[in-house]
Design a protein around this motif. Structure first.
Motif, PDB file in Angstrom:
ATOM      1  N   ARG A 174      44.895  32.077  35.016  1.00  0.00           N
ATOM      2  CA  ARG A 174      43.485  32.041  34.587  1.00  0.00           C
ATOM      3  C   ARG A 174      42.711  33.225  35.140  1.00  0.00           C
ATOM      4  NH1 ARG A 174      44.010  26.556  35.890  1.00  0.00           N
ATOM      5  NH2 ARG A 174      42.799  26.844  37.819  1.00  0.00           N
ATOM      6  N   GLU A 191      40.812  36.057  32.925  1.00  0.00           N
ATOM      7  CA  GLU A 191      39.356  36.195  32.988  1.00  0.00           C
ATOM      8  C   GLU A 191      38.903  37.489  33.665  1.00  0.00           C
ATOM      9  OE1 GLU A 191      37.675  32.718  34.805  1.00  0.00           O
ATOM     10  OE2 GLU A 191      38.774  31.342  33.505  1.00  0.00           O
ATOM     11  N   HIS A 192      39.651  37.954  34.657  1.00  0.00           N
ATOM     12  CA  HIS A 192      39.153  39.051  35.492  1.00  0.00           C
ATOM     13  C   HIS A 192      40.128  40.215  35.628  1.00  0.00           C
ATOM     14  CE1 HIS A 192      35.949  36.318  36.479  1.00  0.00           C
ATOM     15  NE2 HIS A 192      36.769  35.476  37.060  1.00  0.00           N
TER      16      HIS A 192
END
Length: 349
Positions: A89, A93-94
């Protein structure tokens, strides 16, 4: 400097925890979340491989001090050969580019003149900062922990700085020729323009970044004299975050200091001091118009991270994008130079 490629299964549990910490720092997540994953790295490293596997098998990881539900989940999935869901995740996301544009400049930046470790107000050991810099493709960095009077940042006394210099020698010996860790300091510019460290200690360092941290609302004339005196000191190599402004972030905003920028930058050009382009998103210092003025005057520049954690070293991408957009020639950015050239330039006293 490059971005780190995503990790794929199978992944070592230590590397999984390190990468989560890196991504949390990179995206400026709350420090407590970061500390949980960084702290878990040390716990896992202290365990034998057999004990770690047995605790995963028995479901006893959270009995260990410093291992909570989230960190245990990452460790368990990594030990079993899977890509941890939490890591996946964070990468989704980053893990993408921090900023659009500036890719060529980002790739050309191989060094950093301004960063902190847990010896002052940074969050990680020097060794972790170095390891991450190597992974990002950097060739050198200058460790610039704070000077003594900045007590809120645990500034280094002469005695502690001496101890740090001994450690830096050992770290350099361990990393070999592929990377160079230089000695330095972010020295506080005092009210009268003198520097917050002894002449003897400053003379032992490879590079000195000097910054104003106090009385930022000083009258324009006094602030100009203060900064000109500092950059005229032959021990100073880089003028850090020159306006002191904050434009966003958890600390709120702060207006820029008032000073005669032309006089200060002319002094920088005269004394071969680089003007820092501070890459932290909350600073973006100097503002564009001052970078353009320094460029017109003929100053050198240093695109620096001002990193206080390993995941912030990549923030130089923000400064690189600004430097490219404003037309700063790569040749005038000292953080694109090789380590030996930087040492020769900095050795002017």
């Amino acid at each position: 400097m490059r971005s780190l490629p995503p990790l794929e299964a199978p992944v070592d549990p230590v590397e999984a925890l390190r990468r989560v910490g890196f991504l949390l720092e990179r995206s400026r997540q709350h420090s407590r979340r970061v500390e949980a994953f960084r702290g878990a790295v040390g716990v896992v490293r202290d365990l034998g491989e057999g004990e770690l596997a047995q605790r995963v098998e028995d479901g006893r990881l959270t009995e260990l001090a410093g291992i909570g539900k989230s960190t245990a989940g990452v460790i368990e999935q990594a030990v079993r050969g899977d890509l941890p869901d939490y890591l996946a995740r964070q990468q989704e996301e980053h893990g993408g580019p921090l900023v659009e544009g500036g890719e060529d400049y980002t790739a050309a930046i191989i060094g950093d003149c301004h960063l902190h470790s847990d010896w002052s107000d940074g969050g990680s050991p020097i060794e972790e900062m170095v390891l991450t810099a190597v992974e990002l493709g950097q060739e050198w960095m200058v460790l610039t922990d704070h000077s003594p009077r900045l007590r809120i940042a645990n500034g280094l006394s002469a005695a502690r700085l001496t101890q740090q210099l001994d450690l830096l020698e050992r770290i350099n010996a361990s990393v070999g020729d592929a990377f160079t860790l230089m000695s330095g300091i972010e020295v506080d510019i005092l009210d009268d323009g003198t520097l917050d460290q002894s002449e003897e200690m400053l003379g032992r360092l490879d590079l000195v970044t000097a910054s104003v941290h106090s009385k930022l609302r000083m009258a324009k004339g006094a602030m100009t004299r203060r900064m000109v005196a500092a950059v005229s000191n032959p021990r100073v190599n880089v003028l850090g975050h020159c306006t002191g402004r904050l434009v966003t972030g958890g600390r709120g905003t702060r207006p820029q200091s008032e000073f005669d920028a032309r006089a200060v930058f002319e002094a920088c050009a005269e004394h071969d001091v680089a003007v820092e382009i501070n890459s932290r998103p909350e600073r973006r210092d100097p503002p564009d118009e001052l970078i353009e003025l320094a460029l017109e005057i003929g100053c050198l520049f240093a695109v620096d991270s001002d990193a206080h954690a390993p995941g912030q070293l990549e923030m130089k991408a923000y400064g690189a994008q600004r430097a490219e957009r404003l037309g700063v020639p790569l040749e005038r950015i000292v953080t694109t130079w090789d380590a030996e050239r930087v040492r020769e330039w900095a050795r002017r006293a």
